[in-house]
Design an enzyme around this catalytic site. Structure first.
Site, PDB file in Angstrom:
ATOM      1  CD  GLU A   1      62.493 138.478  59.855  1.00 17.99           C
ATOM      2  OE1 GLU A   1      63.620 138.068  59.115  1.00 17.99           O
ATOM      3  OE2 GLU A   1      62.092 139.548  59.512  1.00 17.99           O
TER       4      GLU A   1
ATOM      5  CE  LYS B   1      64.981 141.238  60.112  1.00 15.83           C
ATOM      6  NZ  LYS B   1      65.779 141.765  59.109  1.00 15.83           N
TER       7      LYS B   1
HETATM    8  P1  13P Z   1      61.685 145.133  56.485  1.00 14.26           P
HETATM    9  O1  13P Z   1      62.475 145.725  57.235  1.00 14.26           O
HETATM   10  O2  13P Z   1      61.230 145.588  55.355  1.00 14.26           O
HETATM   11  O3  13P Z   1      60.447 144.430  57.392  1.00 14.26           O
HETATM   12  O4  13P Z   1      62.608 143.569  56.263  1.00 14.26           O
HETATM   13  C1  13P Z   1      63.430 143.190  57.132  1.00 14.26           C
HETATM   14  C2  13P Z   1      63.545 141.673  56.761  1.00 14.26           C
HETATM   15  O5  13P Z   1      64.794 141.268  56.553  1.00 14.26           O
HETATM   16  C3  13P Z   1      62.232 140.837  56.736  1.00 14.26           C
HETATM   17  O6  13P Z   1      62.779 139.475  56.670  1.00 14.26           O
END
Ligand code: 13P
Length: 341
Positions: free
Chosen positions: A177, A219
């Site tokens: 991510e 992600k």
């Molecule tokens: P949000 O969808 O609130 O951005 O959170 C996703 C997430 O896992 C952030 O690390």
């Protein structure tokens, strides 16, 4: 038989199902609970998350996996059943956030480096034994007049790659991510440029670290203007620019791309995903891995009161269903209005 990395990674993003990011750290969940006037105690956090994980339809039909925080993966429901078992019983996959948060990066004012690599191999073994089959590590890139710097992008990309290698060695699917924040006043094209740069560096480092792309999930953020930008973008523009950026950066061997919501409204996050699927011709399964955009509504409906349990579950079910429909390209503003009974 244990499922392979590739099978798990595929299952996490296939068939319209998506991931519930319920891995708020102690400080983040306190912020969320403060907003609804609930004290952040061990029991309240358990009750809230138990309410979500016992939402039958959502967990069985719309949610492929749940990202947990360290406390939650060890926590039992009120009747003593481990919360992990509730997730598994619904046919969903338990996952775990393993980074230790974004900390100020030395020499890079205004930027952060995500920590948590020391001892990670050992922790992953323990999490596997507790039931985790995938993990999450979030790198944070902010946009400002003089940032991001290459120093911060490369350090974060290398940390993501080292984390991903440790995960795959532990038979855990890494969610990679790299989040480009939408906090600033920048326009959508600046977000495009930074997201493209970040993704290019991340996939380069994943290659050097010998990551098996078939056994990971990306992600990313969507390509959107900053929240304080003078001009916002249409749903179609966000969808087109996000897909163009991903197609330029993400190899087709990656089985799934699951977006974060990043501070978009619930409905925006859903509409954007739906519009991207409607563009079609995508080499990866595209879905959601939302935290706020799945949980803001159930948090408000529940508000910490046991008598609101059913209302909280209905709100969660509705948002999960809307995002499931979006991931299939079947969402409409009309179906959005048909609130759960
Ligand atoms: P949000 O969808 O609130 O951005 O959170 C996703 C997430 O896992 C952030 O690390």
């Amino acid at each position: 038989m244990t499922a392979s990395l590739d099978e798990i990674a595929y299952k996490m993003c296939a068939g319209g199902k998506g991931i519930l990011a319920a891995d708020e750290s102690s400080s983040t969940i306190k912020k969320r609970f403060d907003a609804i006037g609930v004290e952040s105690t061990f029991e309240n956090r358990r009750d809230y998350r138990e309410m979500l994980f016992r939402t039958d339809e959502a967990m069985k039909d719309y949610i492929s996996g749940v990202i947990l925080f360290d406390e939650t993966i060890r926590q039992n429901a009120k009747d003593g059943t481990p919360l992990v078992k509730l997730i598994e019983a619904a046919g969903s996959i338990p996952g775990i956030k393993v980074d230790a948060g974004a900390k100020p990066q030395a020499g890079c004012p205004g930027e952060t480096i995500t920590e948590g690599l020391d001892g990670l191999g050992g922790r992953l073994k323990e999490y596997y034994d507790l039931g985790a089959r995938f993990a999450k590590w979030r790198a944070v890139i902010d946009i400002g007049p003089h940032i991001p710097s290459y120093a911060s992008i490369i350090a974060n990309a290398q940390a993501l790659a080292r984390y991903a290698a440790l995960c795959q060695e532990a038979k855990i699917v890494p969610i990679v991510e790299p989040e480009v924040l939408m906090d600033g006043a920048h326009d959508i094209d600046r977000c495009y440029e930074v997201t493209e740069w970040v993704l290019k560096e991340v996939f380069q480092q994943l290659f050097y670290a010998r990551i098996r792309l078939e056994g990971m999930v990306l992600k990313p953020n969507m390509v959107v203007p900053g929240k304080k930008a003078p001009k916002q973008a249409s749903v179609q523009e966000v969808a087109e620019k996000t897909i163009r950026c991903l197609k330029n950066c993400v190899p087709s061997a990656v089985p799934g791309v699951a977006f974060l919501s990043g501070g978009q409204s619930d409905e925006e996050a859903t509409a954007h995903l739906d519009a991207m699927i409607k563009i079609g011709g995508l080499p990866w399964n595209l879905t959601f891995s939302y935290g706020r955009a799945l949980q803001a509504a159930p948090q408000k409906a529940w508000s910490g009161k046991p008598e609101n349990w059913a209302a909280g579950q209905a709100a969660f079910n509705h948002r999960a269903k809307m995002n499931y429909l979006a991931a299939l390209g079947k969402w409409t503003p009309e179906v959005e209005q048909k609130k759960a009974a």
